[in-house]
Write a protein that holds these residues in place. Structure first.
Motif, PDB file in Angstrom:
ATOM      1  N   LEU A 131      72.975 -12.021  59.974  1.00 38.53           N
ATOM      2  CA  LEU A 131      72.854 -10.570  59.853  1.00 38.53           C
ATOM      3  C   LEU A 131      73.537  -9.777  60.961  1.00 38.53           C
ATOM      4  N   SER A 189      81.297  -0.557  55.827  1.00 32.44           N
ATOM      5  CA  SER A 189      79.847  -0.409  55.836  1.00 32.44           C
ATOM      6  C   SER A 189      79.185  -1.752  56.094  1.00 32.44           C
ATOM      7  N   TYR A 190      77.941  -1.694  56.552  1.00 32.10           N
ATOM      8  CA  TYR A 190      77.227  -2.933  56.850  1.00 32.10           C
ATOM      9  C   TYR A 190      77.014  -3.753  55.575  1.00 32.10           C
ATOM     10  N   THR A 191      76.660  -3.095  54.490  1.00 36.94           N
ATOM     11  CA  THR A 191      76.477  -3.831  53.232  1.00 36.94           C
ATOM     12  C   THR A 191      77.794  -4.428  52.753  1.00 36.94           C
ATOM     13  N   GLY A 192      78.890  -3.683  52.942  1.00 35.36           N
ATOM     14  CA  GLY A 192      80.195  -4.220  52.577  1.00 35.36           C
ATOM     15  C   GLY A 192      80.572  -5.414  53.428  1.00 35.36           C
ATOM     16  N   LEU A 216      78.466  -7.628  54.818  1.00 36.77           N
ATOM     17  CA  LEU A 216      77.726  -8.800  54.348  1.00 36.77           C
ATOM     18  C   LEU A 216      78.238  -9.266  52.985  1.00 36.77           C
ATOM     19  N   ALA A 217      78.608  -8.314  52.133  1.00 38.59           N
ATOM     20  CA  ALA A 217      79.116  -8.689  50.808  1.00 38.59           C
ATOM     21  C   ALA A 217      80.442  -9.432  50.900  1.00 38.59           C
TER      22      ALA A 217
END
Length: 409
Positions: free
Chosen positions: A77, A207-210, A212-213
């Motif tokens: 993470l 972005s953070y979600t991007g 991780l994705a």
């Protein structure tokens, strides 16, 4: 499995060569050792936890488990942010959080507060996994292998030293003093690293979600990352399998060593750290492939020596040394290889790689315990051999890929 590399230049351009102070890489190695030690502090302290907090010694083992799971979560993470955040402030936040959490652990009134604090410490103290790809980025391409090797020496010294020094300090001054000392060392070495780091320019926006994705896409699109996960994952699994059950061999009726004496055999694992600088320089001259293959063969030889070592001490010592050298060489070579193939996603590549290796080690350790219970030490040695064979099966894929796609500079 396709062999077409995708270098992920969508999130970063070619890295700007920064001016690096000569002492930076040495300080990075020391900081890596000091901070990775935080994950292993609890291992020699379980009896002290139980006596101080009024819980069974077996229950205190939850602290070790929480530290390991926290570290895995932090790798997954937090480490990817090294690709899109300036490392000085990112490391500053991680270091500050780690110091606060270590002091919280030192003040824990009960086992479950200590376990929770230790899990959080494990997540925050993933600083070495940010420093390794950063060192690879800052190093000149012709010295990248040597630099990665030196930082890995610090890591190995920290893992071994945490068990030896932690146990000694805990026995002399209590387990709380161990966590206070760790907080001081983390703060001092971390502050020095942050001070010496060169200024960075603008980092790529994502972005953070991007972020991780993008990890699954990295596995899908970059063969060198997949190869490294299999090659070192199998070898580290073999290493974990034997170390998980080795203490049972050393304390059985044949050898009859105490747990304290058995623990000293871990110092033999430092043989890998001693030979790491040579391996790093060899990688810079000749590439990572020969060292990766040699590490697998050394581990295969260690399986035979381990099998004899159930009753022959000299053979057991040889096996420990061979396995220590093999796992250290493999780590350096596989990281150097993926950092060269994926220059713009090094932190994310390191995340995928370390998570795969960590999971392989954990699963192999669990299987080794079952093998030992059912088939004894011979069963563990067979498991080690099978795992090395899995790694060797991936060698032709690695060689074909690197032949078609020479490593980036």
């Amino acid at each position: 499995m396709t062999d077409t590399p995708v270098l992920h230049r969508d999130v970063a351009g070619p890295p700007r060569r920064a001016t690096v102070r000569p002492s930076l890489f040495l300080v990075m190695a020391v900081c890596s050792g000091a901070t990775v030690a935080n994950v292993y502090l609890a291992q020699p302290l379980l009896k002290l936890f139980g006596d101080s907090l009024g819980v069974p010694h077996s229950s205190a083992g939850v602290v070790v488990t929480c530290a390991q799971f926290g570290y895995a979560a932090g790798i997954l993470l937090l480490v990817p942010m090294g690709d899109v955040r300036r490392r000085r402030p990112l490391l500053g936040v991680m270091l500050s959080a780690t110091v606060v959490l270590l002091l919280l652990a030192a003040a824990s009134p009960g086992l479950w507060v200590l376990a929770a604090a230790t899990a959080a410490i494990g997540a925050a103290t993933v600083i070495p996994q940010v420093l390794v790809p950063l060192a690879a980025e800052l190093a000149p391409p012709e010295k990248r292998g040597a630099v990665v090797a030196n930082v890995q020496i610090g890591l190995m010294a920290g893992i071994v030293g945490s068990r030896v020094i932690g146990g000694a300090v805990g026995q002399a001054a209590g387990w709380r003093a161990v966590y206070v000392l760790a907080a001081v060392l983390t703060a001092a070495t971390g502050a020095l690293v942050v001070h010496l780091l060169p200024e960075e320019g603008a980092r790529p926006a994502m972005s953070y979600t991007g972020l991780l994705a993008s990890l699954p896409r990295l596995v899908r699109d970059e063969p060198s990352v997949r190869h490294a996960c299999v090659l070192h994952g199998a070898l580290f699994g073999a290493y974990s399998a034997t170390w998980t059950t080795l203490v049972l061999v050393l304390t059985n009726d044949h050898y009859g060593y105490s747990s304290a004496v058995a623990g000293l055999f871990g110092v033999l694992g430092l043989a890998g750290a001693v030979t790491a600088p040579w391996a790093g320089r060899f990688i810079d001259r000749e590439g990572a492939q020969p060292i990766i293959i040699a590490s697998l063969l050394l581990t295969l030889l260690s399986a035979g020596a381990y099998a004899l070592g159930g009753t022959v001490l000299a053979s057991l010592i040889v096996a420990i040394v061979l396995a220590g050298v093999g796992v250290q060489w493999s780590q350096i070579a596989n990281q150097a290889r993926i950092f060269a193939h994926v220059p713009d996603a090094r932190s994310r590549a390191n995340t995928v790689y370390m998570v795969a290796v960590f999971l392989s080690g954990a699963i192999s350790a669990a299987v080794a315990s079952v093998c030992f219970g059912s088939y004894g030490w011979a069963g563990v040695c067979v498991l080690q051999t099978v795992l090395v064979a899995v790694g060797l099966a991936a060698v032709p894929l690695m060689r074909r890929h690197d032949r078609l796609n020479p490593l980036a500079g």
